[in-house]
Write an enzyme that holds these catalytic residues in place. Structure first.
Site, PDB file in Angstrom:
ATOM      1  N   GLY A  62       7.774  -7.984  -0.827  1.00 10.16           N
ATOM      2  CA  GLY A  62       7.107  -6.789  -0.346  1.00 10.16           C
ATOM      3  C   GLY A  62       8.069  -5.671   0.004  1.00 10.16           C
ATOM      4  N   ALA A  92       0.816  -1.207   0.000  1.00  9.53           N
ATOM      5  CA  ALA A  92       0.000   0.000   0.000  1.00  9.53           C
ATOM      6  C   ALA A  92       0.852   1.260   0.000  1.00  9.53           C
ATOM      7  CB  ALA A  92      -0.914   0.002   1.232  1.00  9.53           C
ATOM      8  N   LYS A 121      -5.184 -14.601   1.086  1.00 14.57           N
ATOM      9  CA  LYS A 121      -3.893 -14.181   1.625  1.00 14.57           C
ATOM     10  C   LYS A 121      -4.017 -13.955   3.134  1.00 14.57           C
ATOM     11  CE  LYS A 121      -0.288 -10.648   1.003  1.00 14.57           C
ATOM     12  NZ  LYS A 121      -0.338  -9.937   2.303  1.00 14.57           N
ATOM     13  N   THR A 134      -7.258 -10.307   1.057  1.00 13.92           N
ATOM     14  CA  THR A 134      -6.503 -10.263   2.305  1.00 13.92           C
ATOM     15  C   THR A 134      -7.456 -10.498   3.470  1.00 13.92           C
ATOM     16  OG1 THR A 134      -4.811  -8.788   1.421  1.00 13.92           O
ATOM     17  CG2 THR A 134      -5.087  -8.826   3.812  1.00 13.92           C
ATOM     18  N   HIS A 181       1.188 -10.966   6.910  1.00 11.72           N
ATOM     19  CA  HIS A 181       1.083  -9.554   6.521  1.00 11.72           C
ATOM     20  C   HIS A 181       2.398  -8.818   6.804  1.00 11.72           C
ATOM     21  CE1 HIS A 181      -2.015  -6.891   4.901  1.00 11.72           C
ATOM     22  NE2 HIS A 181      -1.421  -5.900   5.531  1.00 11.72           N
ATOM     23  N   SER A 190      -2.373  -3.264  -4.868  1.00  8.13           N
ATOM     24  CA  SER A 190      -3.116  -3.133  -3.619  1.00  8.13           C
ATOM     25  C   SER A 190      -4.374  -2.281  -3.782  1.00  8.13           C
ATOM     26  CB  SER A 190      -2.217  -2.494  -2.555  1.00  8.13           C
ATOM     27  OG  SER A 190      -2.949  -2.177  -1.387  1.00  8.13           O
ATOM     28  N   GLY A 208       9.539 -12.066   4.440  1.00  7.34           N
ATOM     29  CA  GLY A 208      10.936 -12.239   4.794  1.00  7.34           C
ATOM     30  C   GLY A 208      11.900 -12.512   3.669  1.00  7.34           C
ATOM     31  N   TYR A 230      -9.389  -5.537  -0.371  1.00  7.17           N
ATOM     32  CA  TYR A 230      -9.958  -5.433   0.966  1.00  7.17           C
ATOM     33  C   TYR A 230     -11.466  -5.289   0.795  1.00  7.17           C
ATOM     34  CZ  TYR A 230      -5.360  -4.555   3.082  1.00  7.17           C
ATOM     35  OH  TYR A 230      -4.066  -4.672   3.518  1.00  7.17           O
TER      36      TYR A 230
END
Length: 373
Positions: free
Chosen positions: A315, A86, A237, A163, A261, A113, A294, A137
């Protein structure tokens, strides 16, 4: 504006994280790097990769090697997807449009997003003919969700990523300490045309959490409604529990994304990589499973693939590259990640992604150091 240039000192994908502080104000860097609460899960996501080592193999002929895969009916050149991040205007003025250009240049699947700084239509135009999914969302008003779905379908997005784990996000203490406040230019462009829903008043004995923040949290009924409201495949997700994965599979989800997340939801949740094998076992070998959380190198991706992922999402590293060098930086990052994965595969004797199996890894009694940044 001068054209973007790659700075010196970029030798590995992880170097973008090392260089990001020179290109981001301290408060924005703290927000991007942080997660929720004490950032415990952010650290766990990275530490999980250090618990595994890649076992080299000898005398394997990998001269015909490649990193291609088929995912959701599309052939992709590598297993790296750009995660839905986002408010990318925090990192670069061109925001998601720059990211989309990099995705098209590298054949990367982009996941845009709902809370993007640029409208989904502009992102789709910048992505050209490249693969693109839309992260959703659910909105308090179903009419607004229907409109988002129609816009995504009309703009050529080929999948919906729902999500499920972000109804509550407690701010990172590190971001609070740095004084981060979302600047006024960082608005959710996709939601600009929808009037905000008035919050329901709370009674004196109501909870700000249960009756407040969770009032519009997704439920299984909402998932069934969404599956009937769109022609596009729906990915779930935010999955960590294997039973949730099994139920999502039975409900009709196209695939699941194992994710916490990026540590921004429940601080103290387990690392995504730690839960990946159990999720894979729950849904079987043929159901699509992606990993988010990660990844900082091609070797990290190798470990995720060995433990059950079909592909991985990038991300924070995407955001660092965007801040350092715009679209060029993101494209260069993706090239580095692909080459790092290829180098790891070659030394592990894997000529194709299907050759990467759990026996390519060995557990480390003493965790290996993670990439220095």
């Amino acid at each position: 504006m001068e054209p973007e240039r790659l700075p010196t000192g970029l030798f590995n994908a992880a170097d973008y994280e090392r260089l990001a502080p020179a290109h981001l104000p301290a408060d924005r860097l703290a927000y991007i790097a942080g997660g929720g609460g004490w950032d415990t899960t952010v650290a766990a996501n990275r530490a999980a990769f250090a618990r595994w080592a890649v076992l080299p193999r000898l005398l394997r002929d990998v001269r015909g090697g490649h990193t291609r895969l088929r995912l959701a009916g599309q052939v992709l050149p590598h297993p790296f997807l750009l995660a839905p991040v986002a408010h990318q205007r925090l990192a670069h003025p061109d925001a998601e449009v720059a990211t989309a250009r990099a995705a098209e240049a590298t054949g990367t699947c982009l996941v845009a997003s709902t809370l993007s700084s640029q409208p989904l239509e502009a992102i789709a135009q910048a992505a050209g003919s490249g693969a693109r999914w839309f992260q959703l969302y659910l909105q308090p008003e179903r009419a607004h969700t229907r409109d988002l779905l129609a816009r995504a379908e009309g703009a050529g997005f080929s999948a919906i990523v729902l999500t499920l784990d972000a109804s509550i996000q407690l701010p990172s203490r590190s971001a609070l300490a740095a004084g981060f406040v979302l600047p006024p230019e960082c608005t959710a462009a996709n939601l600009a045309g929808y009037p905000p829903s008035a919050p329901a008043p709370l009674r004196p004995d109501d909870s700000r959490i249960f009756q407040g923040a969770m009032r519009h949290a997704p439920t299984w009924d909402d998932l069934q409604w969404l599956l009937s409201a769109t022609r596009l495949p729906v990915w779930a997700k935010g999955v960590l529990h294997p039973e949730d994965a099994r139920q999502l599979q039975a409900a009709g989800a196209a695939g699941v994304i194992v994710s916490n997340h990026g540590g921004r939801s429940l601080d103290g949740a387990p690392a995504s990589l730690s839960m990946l094998p159990a999720v894979r076992a729950a849904v079987g070998a043929d159901f699509p499973v992606l990993l988010d959380g990660g990844i900082r190198s091609g070797q990290d991706a190798f470990k995720a693939l060995a433990l059950g992922a079909d592909a991985v999402l990038i991300g924070r590293l995407q955001t660092y590259a965007l801040a350092v060098a715009g679209a060029l930086g993101v494209a260069h990052l993706l090239t580095l990640l692909q080459e790092e994965l290829q180098a790891c595969m070659a030394q592990a004797g894997c000529a194709a992604l299907a050759d990467i199996t759990p026996d390519a890894l060995v557990p480390c009694p003493d965790p290996l150091p993670t990439s220095p940044c």
